[in-house]
Scaffold this motif. Sequence first.
Motif, PDB file in Angstrom:
ATOM      1  N   ILE A 856       0.876  -1.187   0.000  1.00  0.00           N
ATOM      2  CA  ILE A 856       0.000   0.000   0.000  1.00  0.00           C
ATOM      3  C   ILE A 856       0.906   1.228   0.000  1.00  0.00           C
ATOM      4  N   ARG A 857       0.857   1.984  -1.084  1.00  0.00           N
ATOM      5  CA  ARG A 857       1.782   3.107  -1.243  1.00  0.00           C
ATOM      6  C   ARG A 857       0.995   4.389  -1.561  1.00  0.00           C
ATOM      7  N   ASP A 858       1.592   5.485  -1.244  1.00  0.00           N
ATOM      8  CA  ASP A 858       1.011   6.793  -1.579  1.00  0.00           C
ATOM      9  C   ASP A 858       2.124   7.701  -2.083  1.00  0.00           C
ATOM     10  N   ASN A 859       1.707   8.775  -2.726  1.00  0.00           N
ATOM     11  CA  ASN A 859       2.703   9.738  -3.232  1.00  0.00           C
ATOM     12  C   ASN A 859       2.662  11.043  -2.446  1.00  0.00           C
ATOM     13  N   GLY A 860       2.395  10.896  -1.133  1.00  0.00           N
ATOM     14  CA  GLY A 860       2.320  12.054  -0.249  1.00  0.00           C
ATOM     15  C   GLY A 860       3.676  12.547   0.181  1.00  0.00           C
ATOM     16  N   PRO A 861       3.736  13.250   1.315  1.00  0.00           N
ATOM     17  CA  PRO A 861       4.998  13.870   1.764  1.00  0.00           C
ATOM     18  C   PRO A 861       6.018  12.855   2.275  1.00  0.00           C
ATOM     19  N   GLY A 862       5.587  11.608   2.556  1.00  0.00           N
ATOM     20  CA  GLY A 862       6.527  10.611   3.064  1.00  0.00           C
ATOM     21  C   GLY A 862       6.793  10.740   4.543  1.00  0.00           C
ATOM     22  N   ILE A 863       7.774   9.956   5.033  1.00  0.00           N
ATOM     23  CA  ILE A 863       8.114   9.913   6.460  1.00  0.00           C
ATOM     24  C   ILE A 863       9.539  10.406   6.611  1.00  0.00           C
ATOM     25  N   PRO A 864       9.780  11.312   7.546  1.00  0.00           N
ATOM     26  CA  PRO A 864      11.150  11.792   7.743  1.00  0.00           C
ATOM     27  C   PRO A 864      12.102  10.633   8.026  1.00  0.00           C
ATOM     28  N   ALA A 865      13.343  10.773   7.605  1.00  0.00           N
ATOM     29  CA  ALA A 865      14.326   9.700   7.786  1.00  0.00           C
ATOM     30  C   ALA A 865      14.493   9.325   9.251  1.00  0.00           C
ATOM     31  N   GLU A 866      14.465  10.341  10.117  1.00  0.00           N
ATOM     32  CA  GLU A 866      14.643  10.040  11.552  1.00  0.00           C
ATOM     33  C   GLU A 866      13.450   9.314  12.149  1.00  0.00           C
ATOM     34  N   GLY A 867      12.312   9.326  11.465  1.00  0.00           N
ATOM     35  CA  GLY A 867      11.123   8.676  12.019  1.00  0.00           C
ATOM     36  C   GLY A 867      10.916   7.252  11.544  1.00  0.00           C
ATOM     37  N   LEU A 868      11.693   6.853  10.511  1.00  0.00           N
ATOM     38  CA  LEU A 868      11.508   5.499   9.983  1.00  0.00           C
ATOM     39  C   LEU A 868      11.784   4.421  11.034  1.00  0.00           C
ATOM     40  N   SER A 869      12.781   4.637  11.888  1.00  0.00           N
ATOM     41  CA  SER A 869      13.132   3.636  12.890  1.00  0.00           C
ATOM     42  C   SER A 869      12.151   3.592  14.048  1.00  0.00           C
TER      43      SER A 869
END
Length: 930
Positions: A856-869
Amino acid sequence: MSHAIVRDESQYRSYRTEIEGDPMTRALGTGLAVILGLNTAFIALDFFLFPELFAPMLGFRLVCNVVMAVLLMRTRFTHPLAAAYVGCLLMGIALIAVIQAAGGIASGYAPGLLLLFCGMPVLLPLRAQQAAVIVFSLSAATAALPFVLGPELPVAPYVVSLVFPLAAAFESVAACWLLDGMRFADFLRRRELELARDQLKDLDREKSRFTANVHHELRTPLTLTLAPLEAMLDGEFGEVTEVQRGYLKTMRSNSRRLLKLINNLLDLAKIEGKRMQVVRRPTLVQNLVEELLSGARPLAERKGVVLEGSAIDDLPPINVDPEALEKVILNLVGNALKFTESGGRIEVLGHALEDGGIHLTVSDTGAGLAKDQLGRIFDRFAQVDSSNTKRHEGTGIGLALVHELVSLHGGRIWAESEGLGHGVQIHICLPLGDVDVEVDEDAVVSAPLSSGFEDSLAVIEGELAEVHANSDSVQLAEMHRSVERAESASEQIDAGGATVGLEPGTPEVLIVDDNADMRRLLADLIGKRYRIRLARNGAEALERTRERIPDLILTDVMMPIMSGTELCSAIKGDPQFDRIPVMLLTSKAEREMKIKGLELGADDYVTKPFHPRELLARVDSLVRLRVLQDELSIRNALLESTNEELKSTLIELREAGSQLVQAERLAAVGELAAGIAHEVNNPVNFAVNALRTLHGEIDHVEGILRRLYSIDWSDASQLEAKVAELQKIQASLDFDEMAETLGELLSIATEGLERTTRLVGDLRDFASPSDGLRSDMDVRRGLQSTLQLVNHNIRDASIEVEIDFEEDLPLIAGDAGAINQVFLNLLKNATEALVSTGGKIGVTARQEEGSILVEIRDNGPGIPAEGLSEVFEPFYSTKSAGSGTGLGLSMSRRIVTEHEGTLEVSSVPGEGATFSVRLPIRGNRDSTET
């Protein structure tokens, strides 16, 4: 020559030398006797068939018989092989002469050579070469007759006449070859047996010599043991305590018992080596028997057995070895005392025989013997009961020695019994015998017992009882000792003072042994450190274990009723007692016995004799192990209690997690309520409007039907008017259009209600609490129903949804409600990421590497790199305060993990995010679980 057995030429020469001696002589005797008989019998045949030639034929046969008689009576003894050659060749020449006289090789006597050729291999042990010389010489002579003496024959009759003799010749040679090989093989086997016999004889002699030497060597240390013991008991080395005196008496009695056993073995060794001699002299047997019975009667009375002699005074003097007769009677009376229980009777009966000898019978009312045991009780080392649970000790030497001593006197001994439980009668018949040593009259009258009587009686007493601690004299102490073993079966035993001074809670050892001396020794050794309980056999030990569980069981192996191995098996086979350490203590040091004990679960195995310090060290080790096991069990119990609390807490946490998941579901339903209401409202409005229109159409049809129903068809005069009315109604109706209209209205209403039903079903399935049960789940169907729930929110945000589902996706095993919760959380997050800007959401599902991959993917703003973990951490959220709990993704990963799947995220800031859910296909998951 070759045979089945590989031939050694030197052995074969030895074989031929042997067989051409006496065996050839005996075989020649038989063969020549057969030839004489047949040759004589053929005289009558000569007279009947050839009367005109009877005289010359008779001459040939008589000359042949004379030569055969000479060979039979003389030559075969001095030159057997030459006699065999001469006898066979002479008989063959005689037959050839008779054949020629009868008309040549075509005459009726020609087959006579066949008898000779076929009889040679059977009657004489000839080699094939020797037989070939004889038969082919005679065959050549036969073949030459027509050419030398005539008459000449045509070729065909000549050849036919020689075929059978030549075939018989070859058969004779082959038979000699085969039989010679068989005799040689038999010779080799006989040689092997003779060699083995000689080796056994040598080993037997060496064994007897070794046994005699060992026995003599053992008597010296025993003498050095007994002499100081006697001196210590007599107080020559100072006063001894009562405990010390008890052990000294035990040592003395067992040393005497060992000395008696050594003497018996030495006597057996002498008998085996043919060195045992009896010195017979005139002896009054009645005196010897009466003194023996007088010494043994108190012993029998103490045990509760009646011992008496009958007709002893009437026994005549005979010539016997008094010491040997003492051993015989002593062993028989001792055996009777051993196997006769309290209340029984032993009788020694004697009477004179007609030849001057005597017949003694020792009968008892004891255990008796089975019929098949009567013959073997006199075998060396034979014991009727050789099991680990036998009640009576013994080596199987006594009765064997008695049998040998009676045989040396030229007598006879046998046993009789009516069966088990009916006692035994031992009969001895001794002849008058010859005198080996002359003695004076006084010696014949008195015939005192030998000096070994006291030691022998002490040994019997040692086999039947234990030492009596308060006796005033050695003889009286031994008499008391003879019955204490029998009395121990009914008395109560305990550890005495062995446990005095030990602190409460000291570990307890259960000592099991049928020998009271051994029980007392073990109790004194171990009782200094541990509390002690005692038992006499395995059955009693098992009962005491059930009363109170000991920390160690130390048991003998061979005991009556229940052996030590049987006790070990019972202990280790009972879950209540299987953790009790068991130490086996036995005098049998064979490896197989140790292995058997350890296989039954024994924790240690100690052989007698043992060193006290070694025994204590082993006991300490097992008791310490038992104590540590108990402490470990207590700790395990505490851990189990803690584990139960942890399990309870874990269950509560799981229940709280389930409730939290359900709350999250309901929260999601609340958030979607407006959209869901809109989605439900549209199809419902369609259905309502259609139903209203359908209602008007139905009213119109109802009016027409009422008009039709109001026509009265019974009045014929109005028939034309009624038909006209009917035609008017028909003209006003368009049935095709009406049917089409009704169908469309019904389809609209049905579709609206079905859409509502599916939506409500999806909502119900999503919002209802999960039961946690796994079943077959269609991922495609789950995604479609979840998209239906969020469809209004997606449209309101002007979001475009791209769906790519692979056809015929396999099923997974899972909780449909929980998995749909995951899909809903991911779709909601994607929608919320695009709610202000719009965009695209892609949903794909395909099979990949044994699992189903949903992205399930979207083309929105995404997730900050520091928040992925941290995105899957509980309470982590990028939304504004009050807009979410931060539990959605955390719970989603937990749900997927519980389904043995994975939930991963990838994101590039400004380009959107992709969440990947991988779930194992049902078949692969089952295989993994298996």
